[in-house]
Scaffold this motif. Structure first.
Motif, PDB file in Angstrom:
ATOM      1  N   PRO A 123      36.370 -30.724 -23.326  1.00 44.34           N
ATOM      2  CA  PRO A 123      35.722 -29.585 -23.946  1.00 44.34           C
ATOM      3  C   PRO A 123      34.637 -30.062 -24.912  1.00 44.34           C
ATOM      4  CG  PRO A 123      37.620 -30.171 -25.265  1.00 44.34           C
ATOM      5  CD  PRO A 123      37.515 -31.208 -24.155  1.00 44.34           C
ATOM      6  N   THR A 124      33.981 -29.095 -25.584  1.00 41.32           N
ATOM      7  CA  THR A 124      33.057 -29.427 -26.658  1.00 41.32           C
ATOM      8  C   THR A 124      33.861 -29.988 -27.832  1.00 41.32           C
ATOM      9  OG1 THR A 124      33.268 -27.222 -27.642  1.00 41.32           O
ATOM     10  CG2 THR A 124      31.511 -27.544 -26.023  1.00 41.32           C
ATOM     11  N   TYR A 125      33.227 -30.869 -28.582  1.00 37.47           N
ATOM     12  CA  TYR A 125      33.906 -31.425 -29.763  1.00 37.47           C
ATOM     13  C   TYR A 125      34.185 -30.332 -30.791  1.00 37.47           C
ATOM     14  CZ  TYR A 125      34.731 -33.921 -34.077  1.00 37.47           C
ATOM     15  OH  TYR A 125      35.290 -34.348 -35.248  1.00 37.47           O
ATOM     16  N   SER A 126      33.154 -29.510 -31.071  1.00 33.99           N
ATOM     17  CA  SER A 126      33.237 -28.646 -32.250  1.00 33.99           C
ATOM     18  C   SER A 126      34.240 -27.507 -32.109  1.00 33.99           C
ATOM     19  CB  SER A 126      31.857 -28.101 -32.611  1.00 33.99           C
ATOM     20  OG  SER A 126      31.267 -27.499 -31.478  1.00 33.99           O
ATOM     21  N   LEU A 127      34.193 -26.759 -30.996  1.00 28.65           N
ATOM     22  CA  LEU A 127      35.082 -25.601 -30.874  1.00 28.65           C
ATOM     23  C   LEU A 127      36.135 -25.772 -29.779  1.00 28.65           C
ATOM     24  CD1 LEU A 127      32.625 -22.577 -31.386  1.00 28.65           C
ATOM     25  CD2 LEU A 127      33.647 -24.083 -33.087  1.00 28.65           C
ATOM     26  N   GLY A 128      36.076 -26.861 -29.039  1.00 26.04           N
ATOM     27  CA  GLY A 128      37.135 -27.152 -28.078  1.00 26.04           C
ATOM     28  C   GLY A 128      37.133 -26.292 -26.824  1.00 26.04           C
ATOM     29  N   VAL A 129      35.950 -25.759 -26.457  1.00 22.65           N
ATOM     30  CA  VAL A 129      35.903 -24.937 -25.239  1.00 22.65           C
ATOM     31  C   VAL A 129      35.308 -25.745 -24.084  1.00 22.65           C
ATOM     32  CG1 VAL A 129      35.764 -22.734 -26.454  1.00 22.65           C
ATOM     33  CG2 VAL A 129      33.646 -23.932 -25.879  1.00 22.65           C
ATOM     34  N   VAL A 130      35.821 -25.480 -22.887  1.00 22.03           N
ATOM     35  CA  VAL A 130      35.316 -26.162 -21.688  1.00 22.03           C
ATOM     36  C   VAL A 130      34.166 -25.330 -21.110  1.00 22.03           C
ATOM     37  CG1 VAL A 130      35.897 -26.925 -19.338  1.00 22.03           C
ATOM     38  CG2 VAL A 130      37.560 -27.222 -21.195  1.00 22.03           C
ATOM     39  N   ASP A 131      33.047 -25.997 -20.849  1.00 23.85           N
ATOM     40  CA  ASP A 131      31.891 -25.307 -20.264  1.00 23.85           C
ATOM     41  C   ASP A 131      32.185 -24.891 -18.819  1.00 23.85           C
ATOM     42  OD1 ASP A 131      30.244 -25.420 -22.485  1.00 23.85           O
ATOM     43  OD2 ASP A 131      29.447 -27.390 -21.979  1.00 23.85           O
ATOM     44  N   PRO A 132      31.412 -23.944 -18.268  1.00 26.50           N
ATOM     45  CA  PRO A 132      31.634 -23.517 -16.873  1.00 26.50           C
ATOM     46  C   PRO A 132      31.107 -24.577 -15.888  1.00 26.50           C
ATOM     47  CG  PRO A 132      29.791 -22.325 -17.817  1.00 26.50           C
ATOM     48  CD  PRO A 132      30.341 -23.169 -18.925  1.00 26.50           C
ATOM     49  N   VAL A 133      31.880 -25.631 -15.734  1.00 31.58           N
ATOM     50  CA  VAL A 133      31.407 -26.796 -14.967  1.00 31.58           C
ATOM     51  C   VAL A 133      31.186 -26.433 -13.493  1.00 31.58           C
ATOM     52  CG1 VAL A 133      31.906 -29.174 -14.310  1.00 31.58           C
ATOM     53  CG2 VAL A 133      32.578 -28.345 -16.575  1.00 31.58           C
ATOM     54  N   ALA A 134      32.077 -25.619 -12.931  1.00 33.19           N
ATOM     55  CA  ALA A 134      31.924 -25.272 -11.501  1.00 33.19           C
ATOM     56  C   ALA A 134      30.574 -24.595 -11.265  1.00 33.19           C
ATOM     57  CB  ALA A 134      33.073 -24.363 -11.063  1.00 33.19           C
ATOM     58  N   ALA A 135      30.238 -23.637 -12.104  1.00 29.23           N
ATOM     59  CA  ALA A 135      28.974 -22.915 -11.937  1.00 29.23           C
ATOM     60  C   ALA A 135      27.781 -23.830 -12.216  1.00 29.23           C
ATOM     61  CB  ALA A 135      28.939 -21.703 -12.866  1.00 29.23           C
ATOM     62  N   LEU A 136      27.923 -24.701 -13.210  1.00 36.32           N
ATOM     63  CA  LEU A 136      26.832 -25.634 -13.514  1.00 36.32           C
ATOM     64  C   LEU A 136      26.650 -26.639 -12.371  1.00 36.32           C
ATOM     65  CD1 LEU A 136      27.545 -26.161 -17.319  1.00 36.32           C
ATOM     66  CD2 LEU A 136      25.522 -25.054 -16.330  1.00 36.32           C
ATOM     67  N   GLY A 137      27.743 -26.958 -11.675  1.00 37.70           N
ATOM     68  CA  GLY A 137      27.643 -27.845 -10.508  1.00 37.70           C
ATOM     69  C   GLY A 137      26.836 -27.196  -9.395  1.00 37.70           C
ATOM     70  N   VAL A 138      27.061 -25.901  -9.198  1.00 36.50           N
ATOM     71  CA  VAL A 138      26.293 -25.169  -8.168  1.00 36.50           C
ATOM     72  C   VAL A 138      24.810 -25.186  -8.556  1.00 36.50           C
ATOM     73  CG1 VAL A 138      25.923 -22.906  -7.108  1.00 36.50           C
ATOM     74  CG2 VAL A 138      28.267 -23.734  -7.530  1.00 36.50           C
ATOM     75  N   LEU A 139      24.547 -24.933  -9.839  1.00 32.92           N
ATOM     76  CA  LEU A 139      23.158 -24.965 -10.322  1.00 32.92           C
ATOM     77  C   LEU A 139      22.549 -26.355 -10.077  1.00 32.92           C
ATOM     78  CD1 LEU A 139      20.829 -23.646 -12.020  1.00 32.92           C
ATOM     79  CD2 LEU A 139      21.929 -24.648 -14.045  1.00 32.92           C
ATOM     80  N   ALA A 140      23.311 -27.391 -10.377  1.00 27.66           N
ATOM     81  CA  ALA A 140      22.813 -28.760 -10.196  1.00 27.66           C
ATOM     82  C   ALA A 140      22.468 -29.013  -8.725  1.00 27.66           C
ATOM     83  CB  ALA A 140      23.858 -29.759 -10.682  1.00 27.66           C
ATOM     84  N   GLU A 141      23.341 -28.556  -7.840  1.00 26.36           N
ATOM     85  CA  GLU A 141      23.066 -28.759  -6.407  1.00 26.36           C
ATOM     86  C   GLU A 141      21.804 -28.008  -5.991  1.00 26.36           C
ATOM     87  OE1 GLU A 141      26.542 -27.987  -3.949  1.00 26.36           O
ATOM     88  OE2 GLU A 141      26.663 -30.176  -3.765  1.00 26.36           O
ATOM     89  N   GLU A 142      21.710 -26.767  -6.449  1.00 23.93           N
ATOM     90  CA  GLU A 142      20.548 -25.937  -6.056  1.00 23.93           C
ATOM     91  C   GLU A 142      19.230 -26.527  -6.550  1.00 23.93           C
ATOM     92  OE1 GLU A 142      22.831 -21.611  -6.128  1.00 23.93           O
ATOM     93  OE2 GLU A 142      21.391 -22.084  -7.712  1.00 23.93           O
ATOM     94  N   ARG A 143      19.262 -27.105  -7.769  1.00 17.21           N
ATOM     95  CA  ARG A 143      18.010 -27.555  -8.388  1.00 17.21           C
ATOM     96  C   ARG A 143      17.812 -29.068  -8.325  1.00 17.21           C
ATOM     97  NH1 ARG A 143      16.429 -22.973 -11.494  1.00 17.21           N
ATOM     98  NH2 ARG A 143      14.488 -24.073 -11.840  1.00 17.21           N
ATOM     99  N   GLY A 144      18.677 -29.754  -7.590  1.00 15.71           N
ATOM    100  CA  GLY A 144      18.503 -31.203  -7.424  1.00 15.71           C
ATOM    101  C   GLY A 144      18.724 -31.991  -8.708  1.00 15.71           C
ATOM    102  N   LEU A 145      19.723 -31.577  -9.511  1.00 13.13           N
ATOM    103  CA  LEU A 145      19.987 -32.247 -10.794  1.00 13.13           C
ATOM    104  C   LEU A 145      21.226 -33.131 -10.706  1.00 13.13           C
ATOM    105  CD1 LEU A 145      19.652 -29.163 -13.191  1.00 13.13           C
ATOM    106  CD2 LEU A 145      17.828 -30.624 -12.271  1.00 13.13           C
TER     107      LEU A 145
END
Ligand SMILES: Cc1ncc(COP(=O)(O)O)c(C=O)c1O
Length: 357
Positions: A123-145
């Motif tokens: 998660p993030t250090y400060s508030l301990g929440v996990v980012d939406p990694v699955a959705a960000l992975g889709v974005l990464a695939e779509e945009r070549g990141l």
């Protein structure tokens, strides 16, 4: 303890221990047979290596990008900015959503033709929440990141918390679009300091992270990490701790810290005005206050001899729970109630010192 982790030909036992540790961590975070990885000195080095590999990968696959950028949420650890600084890249920080997680739409809007890398925290250090990694992975695939998952805090113990039934969002290498993941053994792996793992999705990505040089008298110098000489002791110590604890040991730690979190969070709710920021997914928690200055409360807690972590935006008090904290949750809450009462009575004025990590 004096052996050199650089000289794996000389110390084959270190090679075996490192491979074993890397395989254990890869197994926890959804790595398959293609995954490659190395032990490093800590989260900062693992993140540096991911940024370096992403830059080299972009040089191969997107050579038109002259000034590469990384899109990261405001909540990302500064290790990515440090890496970008050394590597001649720029981090574009994006405000988080109302849930304090990386905001997918805002991250997508920040991607430009110069963006080569996305960054997520688990998660993030400060508030301990996990980012939406699955959705960000889709974005990464779509945009070549290249998407890096900073699981420095959650990588080792997080999977055990999920196994206990807590709804920890997915963040592993099994998610499409994730190129690399860092997991610190010296955080939730409970190993001695100086031990982290960087994992790459496949051999091609791992090769991008290596550095090779041969124009000197001794021939090829090829290293997969930033350090040259590496402490064999840190590798051996992490290996020993992971085998000593085993899955059952980590399950017990996960149970203890999550039960401590439950007690802490319900105790906070009984103190007027206090509230947890966001919905923490693991054992890192921060809370704020309504009707009184939480940083003045932090000063009161410091005066009561607690070591207090502060968060600036949003203003809060930060806790990273370990089993050491479980027996003292009630003492903490009692002092916290007294501290809040003192501040409410007008006695506490926050010290002018800023929040310092
Ligand atoms: C989320 C996160 N990423 C990276 C790091 C950097 O790790 P290290 O201090 O081991 O270099 C930290 C350190 O607290 C962290 O919390």
């Amino acid at each position: 303890m004096t052996e050199n982790g650089l000289g794996m030909r000389v110390f084959p036992s270190l090679r075996r221990m490192e491979a074993d540790v890397v395989a254990m961590v890869a197994g926890l975070v959804g790595g398959d047979a293609a995954v490659r990885g190395h032990m490093t000195s800590g989260g900062t080095e693992s993140i540096f290596l991911a940024a370096h590999a992403a830059r080299e990968w972009a040089r191969r696959h997107r050579p038109e990008v002259a000034a590469p950028e990384i899109v990261a949420a405001f909540s990302a650890h500064p290790a990515i900015d440090k890496a970008a600084h050394y590597l001649g890249m720029r981090v574009v920080r994006v405000p988080t959503g109302s849930d304090f997680r990386a905001d997918l739409a805002a991250m997508a809007a920040a991607v430009t033709p110069r963006t080569i890398m996305g960054y997520a925290s688990a998660p993030t250090y400060s508030l301990g929440v996990v980012d939406p990694v699955a959705a960000l992975g889709v974005l990464a695939e779509e945009r070549g990141l290249w998407l890096h998952v900073d699981a420095c805090v959650g990588g080792v113990l997080g999977p055990f918390v999920r196994e206990l039934g807590y709804p920890v969002p997915a963040f592993g290498l099994d998610l499409p679009g994730v190129s690399s993941l860092s997991a610190d053994l010296h955080k939730s792996g409970y190993a001695a300091k100086g031990a982290s793992v960087i994992l790459y999705r496949d051999a091609e990505r791992e090769a991008c992270g290596r550095w090779e040089f041969s124009d000197w008298p001794t021939g090829l110098y090829a290293v997969p990490t930033f350090a040259g000489t590496r402490p064999g002791g840190a590798i051996a110590a992490a290996w020993a701790v992971m085998h000593f604890l085993g899955a059952e040991g980590y399950r017990q730690i996960a149970t203890t810290v999550m039960q401590a979190r439950e007690r802490l969070v319900s105790g906070l709710a009984r103190i007027e005005g206090l509230h947890v920021w966001g919905e923490p997914d693991l054992w890192a928690v921060a809370y704020g206050a309504e009707g009184c200055d939480v940083l003045a409360v932090a000063d009161q807690m410091t005066a009561r001899r607690w070591s207090v972590g502060r968060v600036r935006k949003p203003p809060g008090i930060h806790l990273m729970l370990t089993p050491v904290h479980a027996p003292i949750v009630d003492d903490y809450l009692a002092d916290l109630a007294a501290s809040v009462a003192t501040v409410r009575a007008g006695a506490g004025v926050p010290s002018p010192s800023p929040a310092v990590y």
